[in-house]
Design a protein around this motif. Structure first.
Motif, PDB file in Angstrom:
ATOM      1  N   LEU A  32      27.910  41.769 -51.553  1.00 46.91           N
ATOM      2  CA  LEU A  32      28.011  40.987 -50.354  1.00 46.91           C
ATOM      3  C   LEU A  32      29.153  41.927 -49.419  1.00 46.91           C
ATOM      4  CD1 LEU A  32      28.363  37.197 -51.691  1.00 46.91           C
ATOM      5  CD2 LEU A  32      26.639  38.430 -50.480  1.00 46.91           C
ATOM      6  N   VAL A 107      36.531  27.230 -43.186  1.00 48.32           N
ATOM      7  CA  VAL A 107      35.144  27.950 -43.931  1.00 48.32           C
ATOM      8  C   VAL A 107      34.422  26.561 -44.322  1.00 48.32           C
ATOM      9  CG1 VAL A 107      36.105  28.041 -46.416  1.00 48.32           C
ATOM     10  CG2 VAL A 107      34.344  29.855 -45.307  1.00 48.32           C
ATOM     11  N   ALA A 108      32.961  26.921 -44.074  1.00 45.07           N
ATOM     12  CA  ALA A 108      31.992  25.696 -44.806  1.00 45.07           C
ATOM     13  C   ALA A 108      31.958  25.554 -46.232  1.00 45.07           C
ATOM     14  CB  ALA A 108      30.681  26.332 -44.234  1.00 45.07           C
ATOM     15  N   PRO A 109      32.025  24.345 -46.673  1.00 45.87           N
ATOM     16  CA  PRO A 109      31.777  24.105 -47.918  1.00 45.87           C
ATOM     17  C   PRO A 109      30.660  24.400 -48.632  1.00 45.87           C
ATOM     18  CG  PRO A 109      31.479  22.204 -46.907  1.00 45.87           C
ATOM     19  CD  PRO A 109      31.655  23.052 -45.931  1.00 45.87           C
ATOM     20  N   PRO A 110      30.570  24.872 -50.022  1.00 45.08           N
ATOM     21  CA  PRO A 110      29.278  25.158 -50.528  1.00 45.08           C
ATOM     22  C   PRO A 110      28.332  23.930 -50.380  1.00 45.08           C
ATOM     23  CG  PRO A 110      31.242  25.072 -52.388  1.00 45.08           C
ATOM     24  CD  PRO A 110      31.966  24.605 -50.746  1.00 45.08           C
ATOM     25  N   SER A 111      26.859  24.513 -50.160  1.00 43.40           N
ATOM     26  CA  SER A 111      25.999  23.488 -50.051  1.00 43.40           C
ATOM     27  C   SER A 111      25.642  22.651 -51.214  1.00 43.40           C
ATOM     28  CB  SER A 111      24.806  24.337 -49.866  1.00 43.40           C
ATOM     29  OG  SER A 111      23.733  23.384 -49.438  1.00 43.40           O
ATOM     30  N   PRO A 115      20.650  26.020 -55.035  1.00 42.04           N
ATOM     31  CA  PRO A 115      20.285  27.256 -54.514  1.00 42.04           C
ATOM     32  C   PRO A 115      18.564  27.649 -55.011  1.00 42.04           C
ATOM     33  CG  PRO A 115      21.364  27.552 -56.694  1.00 42.04           C
ATOM     34  CD  PRO A 115      21.384  26.112 -56.172  1.00 42.04           C
ATOM     35  N   ARG A 116      18.087  28.279 -54.111  1.00 43.76           N
ATOM     36  CA  ARG A 116      16.474  28.815 -53.952  1.00 43.76           C
ATOM     37  C   ARG A 116      16.810  30.114 -54.608  1.00 43.76           C
ATOM     38  NH1 ARG A 116      14.520  27.697 -48.045  1.00 43.76           N
ATOM     39  NH2 ARG A 116      15.664  29.302 -47.569  1.00 43.76           N
TER      40      ARG A 116
ATOM     41  N   ILE B 173      30.885  29.412 -41.025  1.00 48.46           N
ATOM     42  CA  ILE B 173      29.995  29.849 -41.865  1.00 48.46           C
ATOM     43  C   ILE B 173      29.907  31.531 -41.725  1.00 48.46           C
ATOM     44  CG2 ILE B 173      27.632  29.981 -42.621  1.00 48.46           C
ATOM     45  CD1 ILE B 173      27.251  27.594 -40.976  1.00 48.46           C
ATOM     46  N   HIS B 283      20.456  28.965 -45.052  1.00 47.32           N
ATOM     47  CA  HIS B 283      20.758  28.852 -46.408  1.00 47.32           C
ATOM     48  C   HIS B 283      21.539  30.247 -46.849  1.00 47.32           C
ATOM     49  CE1 HIS B 283      18.101  25.472 -47.488  1.00 47.32           C
ATOM     50  NE2 HIS B 283      17.336  25.750 -46.606  1.00 47.32           N
ATOM     51  N   SER B 285      23.197  30.542 -49.173  1.00 43.22           N
ATOM     52  CA  SER B 285      23.066  31.022 -50.703  1.00 43.22           C
ATOM     53  C   SER B 285      22.196  31.614 -51.051  1.00 43.22           C
ATOM     54  CB  SER B 285      23.105  29.243 -51.470  1.00 43.22           C
ATOM     55  OG  SER B 285      21.845  28.545 -51.102  1.00 43.22           O
ATOM     56  N   ILE B 289      26.013  33.575 -50.809  1.00 42.22           N
ATOM     57  CA  ILE B 289      27.037  33.002 -50.165  1.00 42.22           C
ATOM     58  C   ILE B 289      27.221  31.533 -50.256  1.00 42.22           C
ATOM     59  CG2 ILE B 289      28.258  32.899 -48.022  1.00 42.22           C
ATOM     60  CD1 ILE B 289      26.665  35.516 -47.147  1.00 42.22           C
ATOM     61  N   GLN B 290      28.290  31.010 -51.193  1.00 42.80           N
ATOM     62  CA  GLN B 290      28.352  29.719 -51.413  1.00 42.80           C
ATOM     63  C   GLN B 290      29.097  28.928 -50.252  1.00 42.80           C
ATOM     64  OE1 GLN B 290      26.869  28.873 -53.985  1.00 42.80           O
ATOM     65  NE2 GLN B 290      26.479  30.787 -54.606  1.00 42.80           N
ATOM     66  N   GLU B 291      28.071  28.884 -49.174  1.00 46.82           N
ATOM     67  CA  GLU B 291      28.686  28.063 -47.879  1.00 46.82           C
ATOM     68  C   GLU B 291      27.261  27.172 -47.476  1.00 46.82           C
ATOM     69  OE1 GLU B 291      30.097  30.863 -45.216  1.00 46.82           O
ATOM     70  OE2 GLU B 291      31.567  31.597 -46.662  1.00 46.82           O
ATOM     71  N   THR B 292      27.403  26.291 -46.941  1.00 45.47           N
ATOM     72  CA  THR B 292      26.107  25.453 -46.235  1.00 45.47           C
ATOM     73  C   THR B 292      25.731  26.210 -45.189  1.00 45.47           C
ATOM     74  OG1 THR B 292      27.802  24.441 -44.773  1.00 45.47           O
ATOM     75  CG2 THR B 292      27.442  23.293 -46.609  1.00 45.47           C
ATOM     76  N   GLU B 296      23.700  21.645 -42.175  1.00 48.14           N
ATOM     77  CA  GLU B 296      24.458  20.959 -42.990  1.00 48.14           C
ATOM     78  C   GLU B 296      26.038  20.785 -42.622  1.00 48.14           C
ATOM     79  OE1 GLU B 296      24.287  20.621 -47.558  1.00 48.14           O
ATOM     80  OE2 GLU B 296      23.380  22.421 -47.162  1.00 48.14           O
ATOM     81  N   ALA B 297      26.455  22.245 -42.119  1.00 47.12           N
ATOM     82  CA  ALA B 297      27.677  22.349 -41.831  1.00 47.12           C
ATOM     83  C   ALA B 297      27.947  21.599 -40.428  1.00 47.12           C
ATOM     84  CB  ALA B 297      28.063  23.913 -41.290  1.00 47.12           C
TER      85      ALA B 297
END
Lengths: 156, 396
Positions: A32, A107-111, A115-116, B173, B283, B285, B289-292, B296-297
């Motif tokens: 990343l 920051v956006a929270p985890p979805s 996960p796909r 994001i 997505h 993820s 990347i652990q974010e919506t 969703e955001a």
């Protein structure tokens, strides 16, 4: 030939090195971080070829030198104050002690969706996980490519 | 007195006088392999005949201004006689900054605007606030709007109520155009051709052939088909910067499905890459990347706001920033939001004619508004009161 390799891959599985969760996480972080880079290559200026017989090194060092000096005298205090990278600035802000909302809290929270998974070789939806590194693959063909190229190459 | 509007993005600066048209100019410096000693600034990019292996020097890191040396070089060039010929003592400037800009950056900004350049007055503001101003200006009856700004460094969701920023609802994001280009570069380099040095070229590839899928798994299936049935597949002709100045996608009727072209151009064959890359926005993820994602955001942001406002936000979503130009972006976002939002609330997502300059246009409108003089800080104010007055008046 493909069949032969596929067969041996399964037997081999027991003896292969298996990366632990921490290492896998490190690899992901590194991937990343690589995606944040401005450039992959080196600065062309720093990789000038060594001066050959035709290169006129003195000529350009004459023109370059005074400019550099001038910049130093003028920008010295700027360099001190204004040359901090993102991480240093973020630390200096000391946001964990400041009232929300701030940069960190926004920051956006985890979805909430699961996960796909996609094959790390061809990019199509994948069903299998590499036992060694946890990377995903979709077919034995992709697994072979993965083992030969990426599997342990990104380990720190 | 003239007003200069500068939407200072991390990749491009949108700049122009409030009486004139906007110019979109790279906000960075370049070095090229062919003339290594020279550093090209901003639109001098056009002077580089062979921009292969182009080296970028960017003033921003993760969306925040850190490299002032570079930024000042770019500004010197933009403000200078070659471009906007700014008469600082007789010019007011509107300049944009990211949400939650660090206080040290804000102070440096004040110093540079007032002490170095000596602008007569200045207004520092979030780009999203200008977009919201633009939106409320064109739809005066609306009470709320939600600005989705998907730019180079990241994507912000920012709610505004009666032109007031709702700070608690702002959501970020960490996916932007830079990450998409770098990801595309990475997968092409792994799968077919080493292009890691070609950020500039691959960014063009991304803009030309990538799109947002409406049925992701369906498109995945199509992308796996062979030959003519694979309607997703495109062959992209890479530029060689001698006879082909700019890359382009081969028209479908000229495509050779075996991939063996006799003409000898360099080809990139793209299938699932075309839509898997912009999918990152929906997505994150997918690459860990652990974010919506954006839909969703948006729901997350709206749900954090007072309940009576929520219906207004779902109906007034405005898209800005370069990523929203991907074909299908608006439709996909609206469809996903429709399924996430409460069924009785109408959902409307709007894409302006030019989402890149939308906030600049907002700045232009603001410059002409009657109370503009009251929201700026003049140089006398600053000299009298220093940073405090800026902190008081500017809402960053």
């Amino acid at each position: 030939m493909v069949l032969e390799k596929k067969g041996s891959a399964r037997v081999e599985a027991g003896q292969r090195r298996v990366l632990d969760e921490a290492t896998r996480q490190r690899r992901l972080t590194r991937q990343l971080e690589a995606l944040e880079k401005d450039n992959f290559q080196d600065d062309p200026l720093s990789s000038l070829p060594p001066p050959g017989p035709t290169a006129r090194l003195p000529a350009f060092s004459e023109t370059e030198e005074p400019e550099k000096k001038k910049r130093k005298t003028r920008g010295d205090h700027f360099k001190q104050r204004f040359r901090k990278n993102f991480t240093t600035l973020l630390e200096e802000e000391n946001l964990s002690e400041k009232a929300e909302p701030n940069y960190l809290s926004a920051v956006a929270p985890p979805s909430s969706l699961p996960p796909r998974h996609f094959c790390c070789v061809c990019g199509f939806p994948s069903h299998y996980t590499c036992t060694t590194c946890g990377g995903r693959y979709c077919s034995s063909k992709c697994l072979i490519t993965h083992r030969e190229t990426r599997c342990l190459k990104w380990t720190l | 007195m003239a007003t200069l509007v500068l939407d200072n993005g991390a990749y491009t600066a949108k700049i122009g006088y409030s009486q004139e048209k906007v110019s979109v100019i790279p906000n960075c410096q370049f070095r090229s392999k062919t003339s290594r000693l020279k550093t090209f600034t901003a639109n001098q990019l056009d002077e580089i005949k062979d921009p292969s292996g182009l080296f970028y020097i960017l003033p921003f890191q993760k969306g925040y201004l850190v490299n002032w040396d570079v930024q000042r070089k770019v500004w010197d060039h933009l403000f200078g006689k070659e471009m906007f010929k700014v008469e600082f003592a007789d010019t007011s400037v509107i300049i944009t900054e990211p949400y939650f800009n660090f206080s040290s950056i804000q102070e440096s900004m004040n110093e540079i605007l007032f002490e170095e350049y000596q602008f007569q007055s200045a207004l520092r503001i979030n780009a999203g606030s200008l977009s919201a101003h633009h939106y409320f200006h064109s739809k005066p009856s609306e009470l709320c709007c939600l600005v989705v700004d998907s730019g180079f460094s990241f994507t912000h969701i920012a709610p505004y109520c009666r032109s007031k920023k709702m700070k608690d609802g702002i959501c970020r994001i960490n996916v932007g155009g830079k990450l998409l280009t770098n990801h595309l570069k990475e997968i092409i380099s792994y799968r077919q051709l080493h292009v890691m040095d070609e950020t500039h070229v691959i960014n063009q590839v991304k803009e030309d052939v990538c799109y947002v899928s409406q049925q992701f798994y369906k498109d995945m299936e199509i992308a796996q088909l062979k030959g003519e049935e694979n309607s997703v597949m495109r062959d992209y002709v890479l530029p060689d910067f001698s006879s082909i100045k700019k890359g382009f996608s081969k028209p479908r009727e000229e495509m050779v499905y075996s991939g063996k072209y006799k003409t000898g151009e360099q080809i990139l064959r793209l299938a699932n890459e075309r839509f898997a890359v912009p999918e990152m926005l929906f997505h994150p993820s997918d690459i860990g990347i652990q974010e919506t994602g954006i839909p969703e955001a948006i729901v997350h942001s709206i749900q954090s706001l007072p309940e009576e406002m929520q219906p207004h936000f779902y109906q007034n979503i405005i898209l800005t920033g370069g990523n929203t130009l991907f074909t299908g972006f608006r439709e996909r976002l609206e469809a996903e939001l429709r399924s996430l939002a409460p069924a009785h609330l109408p959902v409307s997502v709007q894409l302006p004619a030019n989402p890149i300059t939308y906030s600049w246009e907002g700045g232009k409108l603001l410059a002409h508004s009657p109370d503009y003089e009251e929201i700026v800080v003049t140089r006398e104010d600053y000299e009298e009161n220093g940073h405090c007055i800026c902190e008081e008046k500017f809402d960053i």
